[in-house]
Design a protein around this motif. Sequence first.
Motif, short mmCIF file in Angstrom:
data_model
loop_
_atom_site.label_atom_id
_atom_site.label_comp_id
_atom_site.label_asym_id
_atom_site.label_seq_id
_atom_site.Cartn_x
_atom_site.Cartn_y
_atom_site.Cartn_z
N UNK A 1 0.91 -1.04 -0.10
CA UNK A 1 -0.17 -0.03 -0.06
C UNK A 1 0.76 1.17 0.08
N UNK A 2 0.70 2.11 -1.00
CA UNK A 2 1.49 3.35 -1.16
C UNK A 2 1.22 4.24 -0.25
N UNK A 3 -0.12 4.72 -0.27
CA UNK A 3 -0.79 5.77 0.35
C UNK A 3 -1.83 5.31 1.35
N UNK A 4 -2.41 6.05 2.34
CA UNK A 4 -3.41 5.72 3.01
C UNK A 4 -4.42 7.08 2.97
N UNK A 5 -5.50 7.10 2.49
CA UNK A 5 -6.61 8.21 2.64
C UNK A 5 -7.68 7.78 3.67
N UNK A 6 -7.71 9.05 4.42
CA UNK A 6 -8.86 8.88 5.65
C UNK A 6 -9.85 9.91 5.05
N UNK A 7 -11.12 9.55 5.07
CA UNK A 7 -12.31 10.46 4.82
C UNK A 7 -12.89 10.52 6.26
N UNK A 8 -12.33 11.87 6.92
CA UNK A 8 -12.70 11.99 8.34
C UNK A 8 -13.76 12.70 8.67
N UNK A 9 -14.97 12.06 9.08
CA UNK A 9 -16.16 12.94 9.41
C UNK A 9 -16.37 12.77 10.77
N UNK A 10 -17.33 13.31 11.60
CA UNK A 10 -17.44 13.68 12.77
C UNK A 10 -17.36 12.29 13.65
N UNK A 11 -17.67 11.08 12.97
CA UNK A 11 -17.51 9.88 13.82
C UNK A 11 -16.35 8.90 13.60
N UNK A 12 -15.51 9.65 12.83
CA UNK A 12 -14.27 8.66 12.54
C UNK A 12 -13.61 8.34 13.81
N UNK A 13 -13.25 9.05 14.63
CA UNK A 13 -12.49 8.68 15.89
C UNK A 13 -13.19 7.75 16.68
N UNK A 14 -14.49 7.45 16.70
CA UNK A 14 -15.16 6.74 17.59
C UNK A 14 -15.48 5.32 16.88
N UNK A 15 -15.29 5.14 15.78
CA UNK A 15 -15.56 4.03 15.01
C UNK A 15 -14.03 3.24 14.81
N UNK A 16 -14.24 2.12 15.80
CA UNK A 16 -12.86 1.45 15.95
C UNK A 16 -12.57 0.71 14.53
N UNK A 17 -13.44 0.24 14.15
CA UNK A 17 -12.85 -0.48 12.69
C UNK A 17 -12.15 0.27 11.66
N UNK A 18 -12.56 1.72 11.74
CA UNK A 18 -12.00 2.75 10.96
C UNK A 18 -10.62 3.03 11.14
N UNK A 19 -10.28 2.97 12.83
CA UNK A 19 -9.05 3.42 13.17
C UNK A 19 -8.09 2.02 13.11
N UNK A 20 -8.77 0.87 13.19
CA UNK A 20 -7.98 -0.43 12.98
C UNK A 20 -7.48 -0.23 11.47
N UNK A 21 -8.04 0.19 10.73
CA UNK A 21 -7.46 0.24 9.13
C UNK A 21 -6.23 0.97 9.16
N UNK A 22 -6.35 2.25 9.91
CA UNK A 22 -5.02 3.05 9.90
C UNK A 22 -3.84 2.06 10.69
N UNK A 23 -4.14 1.59 11.72
CA UNK A 23 -3.17 0.85 12.50
C UNK A 23 -2.65 -0.34 11.77
N UNK A 24 -3.31 -0.93 11.04
CA UNK A 24 -2.85 -1.73 10.08
C UNK A 24 -1.98 -1.43 9.07
N UNK A 25 -2.02 -0.04 8.69
CA UNK A 25 -1.34 0.59 7.33
C UNK A 25 0.05 0.86 8.32
N UNK A 26 -0.08 1.34 9.48
CA UNK A 26 1.32 1.92 9.98
C UNK A 26 2.10 0.61 10.45
N UNK A 27 1.40 -0.38 10.98
CA UNK A 27 2.08 -1.76 11.51
C UNK A 27 2.66 -2.38 10.46
N UNK A 28 2.34 -2.24 9.16
CA UNK A 28 2.63 -2.77 7.99
C UNK A 28 3.63 -2.04 7.28
N UNK A 29 4.39 -1.09 7.93
CA UNK A 29 5.27 -0.17 7.44
C UNK A 29 4.76 0.90 6.64
#
Length: 104
Positions: A1-29
């Motif tokens: 994965x070259x880039x990661x795009x977050x479409x962050x709306x008002x509920x983004x930070x409270x939705x754990x599955x969304x946050x886990x996608x970011x976690x996976x991107x970061x942990x995979x380099x």
Amino acid sequence: CQRFLILAGPTYANRLWCVVELFCFLKNGGDIDRVTVLPVVEASNDTDEAAADATRALQRELGRFRVERARCSQERDTQKLLGCIEAGFGKYESFNQVVRRIFS
């Protein structure tokens, strides 16, 4: 994965599955410099000022990000995913700091 795009709306930070996608991107380099955040806001009317106010409110909320507050619809999923994040970063605050840096 070259880039990661977050479409962050008002509920983004409270939705754990969304946050886990970011976690996976970061942990995979993935590097935080390759993360793009696009705020998605709904203004009460079509004025530029209302949209700017909504965007600033969203940015303030994202700047106070705490993964501990994020949830899944199923509590067992919440506990499993929070455990993965804690195991991956050592503690929640380490992950929180990285995410806040992305949102700043």
